[in-house]
Design an enzyme around this catalytic site. Structure first.
Site, PDB file in Angstrom:
ATOM      1  N   GLU A  75       0.738  -1.240  -0.130  1.00  0.00           N
ATOM      2  CA  GLU A  75       0.062   0.163  -0.797  1.00  0.00           C
ATOM      3  C   GLU A  75       0.753   0.899  -0.122  1.00  0.00           C
ATOM      4  OE1 GLU A  75      -2.911   0.780  -0.397  1.00  0.00           O
ATOM      5  OE2 GLU A  75      -3.853  -1.731  -0.581  1.00  0.00           O
TER       6      GLU A  75
ATOM      7  N   TYR B 198      -5.045   7.480   5.319  1.00  0.00           N
ATOM      8  CA  TYR B 198      -5.575   5.802   4.573  1.00  0.00           C
ATOM      9  C   TYR B 198      -4.588   4.765   4.413  1.00  0.00           C
ATOM     10  CZ  TYR B 198      -4.783   3.539  -0.305  1.00  0.00           C
ATOM     11  OH  TYR B 198      -4.406   2.531  -0.821  1.00  0.00           O
TER      12      TYR B 198
ATOM     13  N   ASP C   7      -8.214   7.200  -1.007  1.00  0.00           N
ATOM     14  CA  ASP C   7      -7.350   8.133  -2.196  1.00  0.00           C
ATOM     15  C   ASP C   7      -7.650   9.511  -2.755  1.00  0.00           C
ATOM     16  OD1 ASP C   7      -8.460   6.006  -3.687  1.00  0.00           O
ATOM     17  OD2 ASP C   7      -6.894   5.007  -4.324  1.00  0.00           O
TER      18      ASP C   7
END
Length: 359
Positions: A47, A130, A148
């Site tokens: 990520e 996030y 995002d």
């Protein structure tokens, strides 16, 4: 048209949208190396790498990184130089520095395992809303939003939000998560995937959208206006000069400050980028070498002009040859005389690779 929507339809919209997202996501095939990953550490690394970077670029970096650093402990025990070298070319190097720092925190505070709570994730270096939401939902099944840029666009259009604040976007995402409480990871990933593949910034593919029937912006014909676009400022051009400063068979490299642009990488000594119409000449660069780095040198010819685009400015870098005449480098962040072979082992800005041939 929007004024005719009933309170009941507003309540049903998130549930219907969640169901449509899941049907679409379950039939979608993507060549993402970590799509079925369940290791929280690997999910976290993936990520972080995928932020602000195209997926096809991330894949090889991710595989090399996990092979070299398979656990938080392995990452924490590595030197920052080694981490930055593996990251070289991926950009936004603060991500690598934060990963390295957070790995040490995970070993020290959590026994080498990523914590499961959102609050503890947020307390780690470099992990914002996030990343915490993505890791919490994908790795631990927690219904936490992961918003995002792609998700922001989808949510703004689905709920017809003009210029929503982070809290409004998080509330919108939570309503979708509540519509499919058993599958928070799939909902978060589906929203992001939809924004990348269908609900694009320009010319969105609305007829192919699995939640078009629930989209308020589509019903109100405001898709092109959601989310509101901020005027783009002209990208400034900044010039700088750097020296390939030879002392025998070695040249001088200096480490950039640990934070900021290209933080922690090794670089050629030179001037700072400024908005100037003309390049610094050999005299100006020689003065900078003496003032900033404590060495005296004789200017030689220019060997290259390098152009590179950063996120907030475009760099024009003039590279000149210099010969060392005296003084030992006095640079607070570190310096070293490096052979061309050693330079290939250090993490450098990628745009310098083309101007550092063997002597």
């Amino acid at each position: 048209m929007g004024s005719c929507l009933t309170a009941r339809s507003d309540a049903e919209r998130p549930v219907a949208a969640a169901e449509g997202l899941l049907r679409w996501f379950d039939t979608r095939e993507r060549d993402v190396p970590w799509r079925d990953e369940r290791d929280p550490y690997r999910i976290w690394v993936a990520e972080v790498m995928a932020q602000q970077t195209r997926m096809e670029t991330v894949g090889p970096y991710y595989r090399r990184f996990i092979e070299r650093f398979p656990t938080p402990a392995a990452l924490a025990s590595a030197s920052l130089d080694e981490v930055l070298k593996l990251w070289e070319g991926l950009g936004y190097y603060a991500r690598a520095r934060h990963l390295h720092s957070a790995a040490g925190e995970i070993v020290e505070r959590h026994g080498g395992r990523l914590p499961e709570s959102v609050e503890e994730l947020r307390a780690l270096s470099g992990i914002g809303p996030y990343t915490a939401g993505a890791v919490a939902s994908i790795a631990f099944g927690i219904a936490e939003p992961a918003v995002d840029g792609n998700a922001r666009r989808v949510l703004s259009r689905l709920f017809d939000l003009d210029d929503p604040a982070a809290a409004a976007l998080a509330d919108a995402a939570r309503s979708l998560l509540a519509g499919a409480p058993s599958r928070p990871a799939a909902i978060n990933q589906a929203i992001m995937d939809l924004g990348g593949a269908v609900c694009t910034p320009r010319d969105p593919l609305c007829p192919r959208c699995p939640i078009v029937a629930s989209c308020l912006a589509r019903a109100r014909r405001t898709v092109a206006l959601r989310p509101a676009r901020k005027p783009r400022k002209p990208t400034p051009v900044r010039r700088a000069a750097s020296a390939i400063l030879w002392r025998g068979d070695e040249f001088l490299l200096v480490r950039r400050p640990p934070t900021g642009l290209l933080g922690g990488l090794w670089d050629l000594p030179g001037t700072e980028p400024v908005e100037a119409p003309d390049p610094p000449d050999g005299r100006v660069l020689g003065e900078a070498l003496s003032r900033r780095f404590g060495v005296q040198a004789q200017a030689g010819p220019a060997v290259a002009t390098v152009r590179h685009a950063f996120s907030h400015f475009r760099l024009v870098l003039d590279v000149l040859l210099f010969e060392w005449e005296g003084g030992e480098p006095s640079w607070e962040h570190g310096s070293k005389w490096a052979s061309p072979d050693l330079a290939t082992e250090l993490a450098l800005p990628t745009y310098l690779r083309t101007v550092l041939p063997p002597r």
